[in-house]
Enzyme design. Sequence first.
Site, short mmCIF file in Angstrom:
data_model
loop_
_atom_site.label_atom_id
_atom_site.label_comp_id
_atom_site.label_asym_id
_atom_site.label_seq_id
_atom_site.Cartn_x
_atom_site.Cartn_y
_atom_site.Cartn_z
N ASP A 640 0.85 -1.17 0.00
CA ASP A 640 0.00 0.00 0.00
C ASP A 640 0.90 1.24 0.00
OD1 ASP A 640 -2.33 1.57 0.26
OD2 ASP A 640 -2.03 1.68 2.42
N THR A 642 -0.28 4.93 1.18
CA THR A 642 -0.52 5.85 2.27
C THR A 642 -0.36 5.16 3.61
OG1 THR A 642 -2.10 7.03 0.89
CG2 THR A 642 -2.17 7.49 3.24
N GLU A 775 -3.36 21.22 0.73
CA GLU A 775 -3.78 22.61 0.96
C GLU A 775 -3.31 23.11 2.32
OE1 GLU A 775 -7.99 23.24 0.24
OE2 GLU A 775 -7.29 24.35 -1.50
N PHE A 816 -12.11 22.31 -6.41
CA PHE A 816 -11.25 21.35 -7.10
C PHE A 816 -11.95 20.00 -7.22
CE2 PHE A 816 -8.25 17.88 -7.06
CZ PHE A 816 -7.28 18.27 -7.96
N LYS A 821 -9.00 19.42 -12.07
CA LYS A 821 -7.60 19.46 -11.65
C LYS A 821 -7.15 20.89 -11.35
CE LYS A 821 -6.38 15.26 -14.12
NZ LYS A 821 -6.65 14.48 -12.93
N ASP A 956 -5.17 5.77 -3.99
CA ASP A 956 -4.95 7.17 -4.34
C ASP A 956 -5.00 7.38 -5.85
OD1 ASP A 956 -4.86 8.39 -1.97
OD2 ASP A 956 -2.70 8.64 -1.85
N ASP A 1084 -1.28 -1.04 6.06
CA ASP A 1084 -1.52 -0.59 7.43
C ASP A 1084 -2.97 -0.27 7.71
OD1 ASP A 1084 -1.60 1.62 5.76
OD2 ASP A 1084 -0.96 3.00 7.33
N ASP A 1088 -6.31 -2.89 3.27
CA ASP A 1088 -5.23 -3.79 2.87
C ASP A 1088 -5.44 -5.22 3.36
OD1 ASP A 1088 -3.82 -1.55 1.77
OD2 ASP A 1088 -3.20 -1.03 3.81
#
Length: 1532
Positions: A640, A642, A775, A816, A821, A956, A1084, A1088
């Site tokens: 994975d 993230t 952001e 957004f 994009k 992602d 994690d 997963d």
Amino acid sequence: MPAFRRNPDPEDTDDETDTVDPELRLRTVRTAASTIAESIRAEERAERRKTMRKKRSFFRGRGDKKRAAQAAQAAKAQDTTPPSEVAAAPPVTGLRRNIYVNMPLPPDEVNREGEPIVRYVRNKVRTSKYTVITFIPKNLYEQFRRVANLYFLATAILPVFPIFGAASPQTAALPLLFILVITGIKDGVEDYRRAVLDEEVNNSAATKLGEWKNVNQPSDPRKWFEKLLGLNPPGKVTKGVRKLREREAAEGKQIVLSKDGDESRTSLSTKDTHHDSHDGEEGYFAGAGGRRLDDIQSMDEHSYPPNVSIDIQGSTSTVGGFTTEDMTSWRGGSGSLTAYQQSVKSRSSTGVVDYRKRVNGTARWDRTLWKKLEVGDIVLLRDNEQVPADVVVLCTSDADNMCYLETKNLDGETNLKPRKSVRATSSITSEDDIERISFVLDSEPPHQNLYLYHGVLRYNDPVTGAQKQESVTINELLLRGCTVRNTAWIIGLVVFTGADSKIMLNGGDTPSKRSKIEKETNFNVIVNFVVLIVMCLISAIANGVLDGQAGTSANFFEDGADPTGSSVVNAIVTFASCLIAFQNIVPVSLYISIEIVKTIQAFFISQDVDMYYKPFDAACSPKTWNISDDLGQIEYIFSDKTGTLTQNIMEFQKCSVRGVTYGEGVTEAQRGQAKRQGKVDALEPEEQDRRLKVMKGKTLDLMSRAFKNRYLQPEKLTLISPKLAEDLADKSSEQRSHLIAFFRALAICHSVLSDRPDSTNKPFHLDYKAESPDEAALVAAARDVGFPFVHKSKDGIDIEVMGQPERYTPLELLEFNSTRKRMSVIVRNPQGQIVLYCKGADSVIYERLAADHDPELKEKTSKDMEAFANSGLRTLCIAYRYLTEQEYMEWQRIYDAACNSTTDRDEQIDKANEKIEHSLYILGATALEDKLQEGVPDAIETLHNAGIKLWILTGDKVQTAIEIGFSCNLLKSDMEIMILSADTHHAAQLQIEGGLNKIASVLGPPSLGPQKRGFVPGAQAAFAIVIDGDTLRHALTPQLKPLFLDLATQCETVVCCRVSPAQKALVVKLVKEGRNAMTLSIGDGANDVAMIQEANVGCGLLGYEGSQAAMSADYAFGQFRFLTKLLIVHGRWSYQRIADMHSNFFYKNMIWTFAMFWFLIFNSFDATYLYQYTFILLYNLVFTSLPVIALGAFDQDINARAAMAFPQLYVRGIRGLEYTKLKFWAFMLDGLYQSAVVFFIPFLVWTFGLAVSWNGKTIESLADFGTTVAVAAIFAANTFVGMNTTYWTVLTWIIVIGSSFVMLLWIVIYSFFESNDFVDEVVVLCGNGMFWLTVLMSVVIALGGLTAGGSNPSSLSASPRTPLTPVHEAQSPAAEQPSYDHLSPTPRETRPAGDQRTTSPSFRGSYYSASAIPMSSPEPSLQPGYTLSQDPPMSTVSPNPVTPFAHPSQGSLHPPPQPQPSPPPETFEMHVRQPSDELYSPRTDHTHGGVSESSYMTAYDGFTDDHLQQSGHDPEGSWRESTYSTYSAHAL
């Protein structure tokens, strides 16, 4: 229609095949910037194709409308109302479910007792494999999947029958029982740990509506045995719920609900009973809706499973005059009726709520446990709580009925996901309102797709009575495991519970994993069983023939000895008796010993301090002990992104303003690139960090002198640039104004919310909360540079510019999304001008730049962003434009009309945005780093050097995954990267075939043999694949699956983006089964779990996303980098130990059993035992078991430091070279040969020698002869195991020597016990020199016979040469030479003239021999005076490389003697033993006592004289200096 085809729309020029060139080869990209740009173009092409398909369906739509009108007329004829809004149902298999709320069930859904026919699963989940009831039968089934256990069961039953003459039938079943009990206890402990974590999840706290009838559940849901025993009667509050309510009741807080921004909808509520009545007007729990965002809770990390009680008392921001601390600290149990009040304002019926309906007011919110929730329950969720089941949102605290979720547990993303309530139920604000509603939810059946849901809510209009219905999609569904964020409260309807929830469907059942060697052992067991049957058949047939002969002496001397009078029956009895006598040829003790060894190995792994992570106070935790040897054979790792590779922390590292770059930070990608390029001037990370600290101090000092920044947080400053501070301080510089405009844009153009956690003590401490960490990082960087964003409201945006406050009026926010994009804000500045700020992807912004834009600035900024991207940073382009009042007013009308559009609303809004987002001017570019976990790039490089391929499977988006791929050096600029993006099956097929053609044109046809497993980095052109979830869905279809597998496995790495948990598991399964490869998955989060369970080995990381992955994993630890130590050290050791242990076990049982078989030749094959029975019992239990266990538990061929320095050695495990059929047969034949030696030498001595003891007693009994053979066999077996041991510790010496000593001690002890066949045996034998001489001769000939032949069973497996280079050394470009061996295709390059490098075929020898270590140039040629020797072992492993090209065809080179210099500064060594000085001689072609000098070859063999003199190393003295020596086991 043909006319339309001949004149296609000019916008539709991009079709599915535009990434495939005319030669049907997929186009590739190399750099990070080009890869990201290509992925964006692919998504844009996909969007255009979707748009064109909509346009093409216009005429088909007219026909559909006509058919819909006909259907409406038919419905009208049947007195029904056509649906107002019903989405097309997706093709999901299964029965749909109807969930009724305050409606009676129809007759066809109830039984004769009026109870619901359909029963739904409980919300209780179980990831453990066993229950108290199923443990014994299920565990026995798992254990008897081993073929050997079935055999052991048969051999335990046969001795029970007296006819077979078993000596001790009572003890026959003890070994099997011991195995079953020990294995059962181990499995039970492992599963108990899972059950404890399950119980923690199931007992988490939830809030549901009590005193209210859920018609979907039976009145008595108990099972029959609960009813019989009177357990858990309906309505009884269970002990767990009672404890929860008692614990929370002391808080004194109760529920207050209100809609923010609509005081008229204040409803029947539950107030704080500790407050006076005059506080009631202020006590409503205001939501985060209406963009009233001041009270949003911080996005702190959460855990899964959730805590029983959630503490959210930390925030004290003010909402509606009442602090959130007062409002959110509720912990109370059930609501109180005394606190109810009716709304003072009348309300008309809205949606499903019928306010004319009278209710009894008994419904109230009750605290309960997750496992108590049922389908059809109404639940209340609050901020920061986890969703306990799959829930449809009925209403929220938001005035616009929105709510926000963090789905990190599902898809790995940390940005917030917006969800909305069903419109028909959005007016619910109280418990009474729930009693007034009435509807049925027609829901689809449960399925795995996380991004798809379809339901229809049907109800009767309370005013007109007309039937209405509303579509329910994934946007109204909250999934179990998500966390509520930025929303005060949500009321929802439970639709899927427990095993039916999407997260559990993606997880699957906990598998029962068995190691690869354990599975392959079944073949060896079957072979031994066949040998056993052959031995028994030979004995039975021979015994039957001899027994049938007449006139022999047996008729006189053995009268009555036969069990029956029939020779055939006697032969059958002999067959069964031999089966009992020879049963040890299939070693039952092997499985006992393996369980002991794997337990020891698990202990060593758990105690490794290198895998201890201090922040979590967690060491590596082995949860499945029986697959440790699989860790040494992993070929593919699926990871994975993230939380596994990254820390989920964004840092503003660099920026470009007006063509000038700022930022001194060094990314992991830059460090990796410098290392690969061999830059000698590259600084060490520690030195770089030290310099950055100095520059950071200088930056802060310059800024503090130039202006005041009250909101500065120095510890969080990541944009380190003294030049930036100087330019900001220089008032005469033109660059200063550009910098101010740039950072002003960052402080304004965002959707971030500011918060003061401690406004009293720290009034200038600002924290930022955002829907995305990107952001938040941008705004925080602007704050620390001197441009803090202070506050946002509907009237203004307050910022400071270098200490001076400024206020901007917000006019519009263009949000957004993945299609646009980009995001834009339109504000009015203090001067009254209207400004549009826009930030987004560079390709998107550049398309919208003004025609008169400065081309030089465009080019310079573009190059800067490309450099940032190639450094592994995420880039954004910042631009602006001024708007006139008239232009803005005209656009505002268009935009308002688009927002109010009832058809194609999103498309209309996008068109309106296009009308304002143009003619932009660049302000600059930003570069963010998604911080990797410590050591990730080095860990990936080490794994690649070991021949392991690593794939990323993430939820992602594509661009994010690409950036991380380059950041962690998984994707490199010298790779050919293929982007697969297709939205049709045909397009996916074209792209996959194009990729195969591309690779074939460069590398040629693939080679898939087992000896080719494990790739060599840099040996050939490297390819990589980036594929999205939609394309992967097509690629995993049965038609394309083989093609995609061929393409992906030829690539060095694969990055799969936007994939669901189920797709992750399917990818793992595809490689595991399609290539028969050993796979490991690491993650994690709960998303997963599926791939962790599917892989051969599953690893879970503790911490960042909770413990769900760790709960289901086989190994749990704190950081990704620990994986290298786990695999390359512990995994490799475990694999070699278990492989050697297996072979030695089969050997020692062959030598023992076949000696008995040879004895049958001389006693008519009547199954007479050769050994005294206690020797048979203790042989595998005491006399020979411990040396093999010590070998399996402690042996090391090289130590941990050397294994990490030379990860290339790991490739032997990938290719399965340590446990082969050839090695098995070699040990079996060795055991057969040695059994003949230890039997026939004593037999010949007894036949031709003097059978008289020293005291005059004769040596003629069976016990005398059998004991002599047994002693010789035990000495030979233990010595042989010791010779195969390469790492001798004190414990090893004690065990190997002590086991044989214990055997002699047993002879002494047992001789003095009364017995029929062993009286005074120690006196008769041990005092006789002939006995000792016979034993010694038998052992020496048995073990020395193979020594003379120069062969060793342990070295019979193929040993391909693998280039070895210490991973910590970086070669300079001048010394860098590509290394190729016979395992990898050589690039099509011509060698320079005079290059005399030769490549020899693989030879049989040690894989860590000197010839297997590459040498940097110059490379020596063959010199005269060198001799060749067979099977050269290595006595020292040196960091100085040796050439992989100058391989002699039959052995290694022997250099002439040289003076002995000082040893090299660094060697990776391990001490076993050193040869004595008298064995050494400088002569190269003589042997000494059967030991040739080649037994002590060094890592410098093959060097020329000059090179050796230059290097300062003495080859003759190298073995003396060595502390590690491996040579033939029989060469001692």
